[in-house]
Motif scaffolding. Structure first.
Motif, PDB file in Angstrom:
ATOM      1  N   PHE A  54       3.083  -2.845  -0.296  1.00  0.00           N
ATOM      2  CA  PHE A  54       3.129  -4.309  -0.315  1.00  0.00           C
ATOM      3  C   PHE A  54       1.946  -4.898   0.451  1.00  0.00           C
ATOM      4  CE2 PHE A  54       4.451  -8.397   1.516  1.00  0.00           C
ATOM      5  CZ  PHE A  54       4.821  -9.078   0.356  1.00  0.00           C
ATOM      6  N   ASP A  55       1.660  -4.357   1.627  1.00  0.00           N
ATOM      7  CA  ASP A  55       0.552  -4.851   2.437  1.00  0.00           C
ATOM      8  C   ASP A  55      -0.777  -4.692   1.706  1.00  0.00           C
ATOM      9  OD1 ASP A  55       2.517  -5.227   4.272  1.00  0.00           O
ATOM     10  OD2 ASP A  55       1.621  -4.031   5.857  1.00  0.00           O
ATOM     11  N   ARG A  56      -0.955  -3.569   1.062  1.00  0.00           N
ATOM     12  CA  ARG A  56      -2.212  -3.291   0.379  1.00  0.00           C
ATOM     13  C   ARG A  56      -2.407  -4.217  -0.831  1.00  0.00           C
ATOM     14  NH1 ARG A  56      -4.417   1.566   1.968  1.00  0.00           N
ATOM     15  NH2 ARG A  56      -5.238   2.125  -0.082  1.00  0.00           N
ATOM     16  N   TRP A  57      -1.318  -4.553  -1.516  1.00  0.00           N
ATOM     17  CA  TRP A  57      -1.431  -5.498  -2.619  1.00  0.00           C
ATOM     18  C   TRP A  57      -1.664  -6.919  -2.107  1.00  0.00           C
ATOM     19  CZ3 TRP A  57      -2.726  -5.634  -7.403  1.00  0.00           C
ATOM     20  CH2 TRP A  57      -2.632  -4.484  -8.184  1.00  0.00           C
ATOM     21  N   MET A  58      -1.093  -7.237  -0.980  1.00  0.00           N
ATOM     22  CA  MET A  58      -1.365  -8.547  -0.381  1.00  0.00           C
ATOM     23  C   MET A  58      -2.838  -8.656   0.001  1.00  0.00           C
ATOM     24  SD  MET A  58       1.312 -10.521  -0.374  1.00  0.00           S
ATOM     25  CE  MET A  58       1.367 -11.689   0.991  1.00  0.00           C
TER      26      MET A  58
END
Length: 283
Positions: free
Chosen positions: A166-170
Motif C-alpha cells: 500500500f505504501d509503495r503504491w501511494m
C-alpha cells in the motif's frame, strides 16, 4: 582504550562497554521519548493545500497577490522563521526511532497529503481555465503549485522506502502528480547504490552549477531507472513494456491524469501543466 568519535571522548573497555562524557545524562528514550511537536505535524497535511488557500483568499478579497501565497511563504516567511528559531536539536534518539515508526499517526499524516496534492492540482487547473487571469497571476499560481507538487517527491521518497505494498503504491500515486514517477525506482535502487560515485547522476560534481546538474540529473535519473527495470524484468523473462514495469506504472497514471485535465479544462493546460511540473522538478 580511548577513541574520538563525533568530537566526544569515548572510553572503551576490553568488553566494549562504552562510557562517554554524556554517560551521566539519562538516555531520553529510557524515560520514554515524547515528541513535543507531535500535534504540529498536522501542518504537513495543510501545506499541500496552500494553493487552495491562496485561491480562497483571492475569491474573498479580490487581491491577486494571493495567487503567489506559496511563493510568499516559501521565499519570505519560512526563511524568516528559520532565522528566528535557529537550528532544531530536538530530533529523537536513534533508540526511539523504531517505536515512532510503529506509530500509525505519522504514517496516516503522510497518506493524507496524497489526495490533497491531487486536489490542489485539479482545483488550480479548473481555476485557470474558468477565471480571468493576467499572465502574472497565471505564472504566480503555476509556480506556487509547482513548489507544492515538488514536495510530492518528499512524500514519494518516504513512502517509497517502505516495504508494504500500500505504501509503495501511494508513493507512485503522489509522484504521478508531478510526472516524476521514475524516482520511485531510481532513488532506491540507483542513487542509494551509486551515491557519490561518477555513475550517479543524482550526485552533483565538484564545482558544478545547479543548472548543469539539473540538465544532467533529470534525464540521467530517468535513464537509470528505466535501465534498472529493464534488467529486472529481463531476469524474470518479461518485456520492459510489461505493466509490471514500476517506472511505466506511474507514467501511465500521469498520462491519464494530465490527459483528463486537458480534456476537461482545455488547451490552456498545455501551458499550465508543463510550467508547474518543470518547477516541481526544479524544486
Amino acid at each position: 582504550m580511548i577513541k574520538l568519535k563525533n568530537n566526544k571522548v569515548i572510553l572503551m573497555s576490553m568488553s566494549e562497554n562504552v562510557l562517554t562524557t554524556e554517560s551521566l545524562q539519562r538516555d531520553p528514550d529510557a524515560e520514554g521519548y515524547v515528541d513535543r511537536k507531535r500535534h504540529l505535524w498536522v501542518l504537513s497535511v495543510l501545506w499541500p493545500a496552500t494553493p487552495l488557500i491562496g485561491l480562497y483568499l483571492v475569491s474573498q478579497t479580490g487581491w491577486s497577490i494571493w495567487y503567489g501565497l506559496v511563493l510568499i511563504l516559501w521565499y519570505g516567511a519560512v526563511p524568516l522563521i528559520d532565522a528566528m528559531f535557529g537550528e532544531d536539536f530536538s530530533n529523537p534518539p536513534e533508540s526511539a526511532v523504531p517505536r515512532l515508526e510503529q506509530d500509525r499517526y505519522y504514517r496516516v499524516l503522510t497518506y493524507l497529503t496524497v489526495p490533497i496534492h491531487y486536489a490542489a492540482l485539479i482545483v488550480s487547473a479548473w481555476w485557470v481555465s474558468t477565471q480571468p487571469m493576467s499572465v502574472f497571476e497565471f505564472l504566480a499560481l503555476a509556480l506556487s503549485l509547482g513548489i507544492v507538487n515538488g514536495l510530492a517527491l518528499n512524500t514519494g521518497h518516504e513512502l517509497g522506502h517502505k516495504k508494504e505494498t500500500f505504501d509503495r503504491w501511494m508513493a507512485k500515486l503522489v509522484l504521478a502528480v508531478v510526472g516524476y514517477g521514475h524516482f520511485f525506482i531510481e532513488h532506491n535502487k540507483g542513487h542509494h547504490r551509486d551515491v557519490a560515485t561518477p555513475m550517479d547522476p543524482a550526485t552533483s560534481r565538484m564545482g558544478e552549477s545547479i543548472y548543469s546538474f539539473s540538465l544532467r540529473e533529470i534525464p540521467g535519473a530517468f535513464k537509470r531507472a528505466w535501465d534498472l527495470e529493464e534488467q529486472r524484468l529481463s531476469r524474470c523473462g518479461k518485456s520492459v513494456w510489461s505493466l509490471e514495469n514500476e517506472v511505466l506504472q506511474p507514467m501511465i497514471l500521469t498520462a491519464v491524469l494530465y490527459a483528463g485535465l486537458l480534456a476537461f479544462f482545455g488547451p490552456l493546460m498545455l501551458i499550465f501543466l508543463p510550467i508547474q511540473m518543470a518547477f516541481g522538478w526544479w524544486r
